[in-house]
Write an enzyme that holds these catalytic residues in place. Sequence first.
Site, PDB file in Angstrom:
ATOM      1  N   SER A  84      -6.451  -2.730  30.918  1.00 61.33           N
ATOM      2  CA  SER A  84      -6.376  -3.553  29.984  1.00 61.33           C
ATOM      3  C   SER A  84      -6.215  -2.749  28.398  1.00 61.33           C
ATOM      4  O   SER A  84      -6.360  -3.102  27.258  1.00 61.33           O
ATOM      5  CB  SER A  84      -7.601  -4.192  29.407  1.00 61.33           C
ATOM      6  OG  SER A  84      -8.682  -3.412  29.487  1.00 61.33           O
ATOM      7  N   THR A 187      -9.646  -4.419  26.318  1.00 58.73           N
ATOM      8  CA  THR A 187      -9.617  -3.701  24.903  1.00 58.73           C
ATOM      9  C   THR A 187     -10.842  -2.849  24.832  1.00 58.73           C
ATOM     10  O   THR A 187     -12.091  -3.117  25.066  1.00 58.73           O
ATOM     11  CB  THR A 187      -9.991  -4.944  23.890  1.00 58.73           C
ATOM     12  OG1 THR A 187      -8.751  -6.002  23.973  1.00 58.73           O
ATOM     13  CG2 THR A 187      -9.820  -4.309  22.294  1.00 58.73           C
ATOM     14  N   THR A 205      -5.387  -1.735  23.135  1.00 62.13           N
ATOM     15  CA  THR A 205      -5.460  -2.616  23.801  1.00 62.13           C
ATOM     16  C   THR A 205      -3.727  -2.750  24.558  1.00 62.13           C
ATOM     17  O   THR A 205      -2.899  -2.399  23.959  1.00 62.13           O
ATOM     18  CB  THR A 205      -5.911  -4.157  23.635  1.00 62.13           C
ATOM     19  OG1 THR A 205      -5.799  -5.070  24.665  1.00 62.13           O
ATOM     20  CG2 THR A 205      -4.939  -4.532  22.594  1.00 62.13           C
ATOM     21  N   ARG A 215       4.020 -11.069  22.194  1.00 57.51           N
ATOM     22  CA  ARG A 215       2.805 -11.638  21.832  1.00 57.51           C
ATOM     23  C   ARG A 215       1.794 -10.485  21.138  1.00 57.51           C
ATOM     24  O   ARG A 215       2.028  -9.347  21.891  1.00 57.51           O
ATOM     25  CB  ARG A 215       2.046 -12.186  23.093  1.00 57.51           C
ATOM     26  CG  ARG A 215       0.595 -12.938  22.726  1.00 57.51           C
ATOM     27  CD  ARG A 215      -0.381 -11.926  23.046  1.00 57.51           C
ATOM     28  NE  ARG A 215      -1.629 -12.405  22.809  1.00 57.51           N
ATOM     29  CZ  ARG A 215      -2.816 -11.728  23.042  1.00 57.51           C
ATOM     30  NH1 ARG A 215      -2.861 -10.309  23.248  1.00 57.51           N
ATOM     31  NH2 ARG A 215      -3.982 -12.070  22.985  1.00 57.51           N
ATOM     32  N   THR A 238     -13.483  -8.320  20.954  1.00 59.05           N
ATOM     33  CA  THR A 238     -12.829  -7.957  21.991  1.00 59.05           C
ATOM     34  C   THR A 238     -12.740  -9.539  22.768  1.00 59.05           C
ATOM     35  O   THR A 238     -13.592 -10.222  22.287  1.00 59.05           O
ATOM     36  CB  THR A 238     -13.604  -7.203  23.177  1.00 59.05           C
ATOM     37  OG1 THR A 238     -12.847  -7.120  24.419  1.00 59.05           O
ATOM     38  CG2 THR A 238     -15.280  -7.702  23.283  1.00 59.05           C
ATOM     39  N   GLY A 239     -11.809  -9.365  23.503  1.00 63.74           N
ATOM     40  CA  GLY A 239     -11.787 -11.251  24.114  1.00 63.74           C
ATOM     41  C   GLY A 239     -10.122 -11.640  23.492  1.00 63.74           C
ATOM     42  O   GLY A 239      -9.554 -10.817  23.519  1.00 63.74           O
TER      43      GLY A 239
HETATM   44  N1  GLY Z   1      -8.491  -8.564  22.438  1.00 58.77           N
HETATM   45  C1  GLY Z   1      -7.216  -8.271  22.958  1.00 58.77           C
HETATM   46  C2  GLY Z   1      -6.005  -9.116  22.926  1.00 58.77           C
HETATM   47  O1  GLY Z   1      -6.286 -10.312  22.864  1.00 58.77           O
HETATM   48  O2  GLY Z   1      -4.791  -8.721  23.033  1.00 58.77           O
END
Ligand code: GLY
Length: 327
Positions: A84, A187, A205, A215, A238-239
């Site tokens: 990640s 992340t 990340t 994106r 994070t998330g």
């Molecule tokens: N938190 C990392 C992402 O959504 O890209």
Amino acid sequence: MSQRRKFIKQSLMGSALFIPGITAIAEAKTPGLFKGEKPLILSTWNHGLPANAAAVKKLKAGGNIVDAVETGVRDTELDMNNLSVGLQGLPDREGITTLDASIMSGDGSCGSVAFVRQVKHPITLARMVMENTPHVMLAGEGARQFAIAQGMPMEKEELSPKAKEAYEKWKVTSKYKPIINIENHDTIGMIGMDANGNLAGSCTTSGLAYKMHGRVGDSPIIGAGLFVDNEVGAATATGLGESIIRICGSFLIVELMRQGRTPQEACEEAVKRLISKNKNISDIQAGFLAINKEGEVGAYAVHPGFNYAKATLTSNDLIDSRSHFNP
Ligand code: GLY
């Protein structure tokens, strides 16, 4: 009385919660009332343990707090077991790994890169944006060209063995449904305070696995994935990035702390806000980590499973966060 002063006075009178906060801010400015240990380094997830160790090593070697938060997450950017963060991370739906990163110092200096390819250390590139350009954010091909101009080597575009295997499996169905607490261990966000109370943070990340090409998540967006203010504190996230961007999560937490909330209260309020602004919350994991000037720490997530690493010069511990659905 000016309109602004009048508004502040009315706000204070209208909010019982605000009054203890004012006391806390006043205390923070009084020498000798610091409640935590300094220096202090905090990072999201268990990959924060080795990252914290690298950050602390940098501080011990004489690095400043910005050096420490950059060095710490560079360690994670190279971790081949981490899917990640870094170029070994899971790719987008076209099979291309693109990276996001940001760095911020407590004096308001900040830099970030988004949707960047072939760069092994996007956090260092983000720092170069902060220090070597008049801008805050560079994206895509422009960020890559800037990296080349700064003398960074371009890495070959090929998936790591683990990412390739996962991507081949995903292509069979090409469906994306986040799996809470497994897939969303994403992340690294790191926030730290030096011995003099100066703050800094970093966030890096490879983003959401199998995302649409182009994106960008919360991590490179100052105020969403990261926010730092020497006057108040720091927060990182994070998330699922979209859910965090919608509420300007990290900025929200720092501003709540400015109004007197503890880091824990601020993280909980941010999670509550996130839940209220996002549909399908059962499919969304997001977590926040925060520190204030007094050295108090807060962490909170939507669902159980979020943890963070907390290091001082002599300790480095993994701590389970509380969460909204399992307080
Ligand atoms: N938190 C990392 C992402 O959504 O890209």
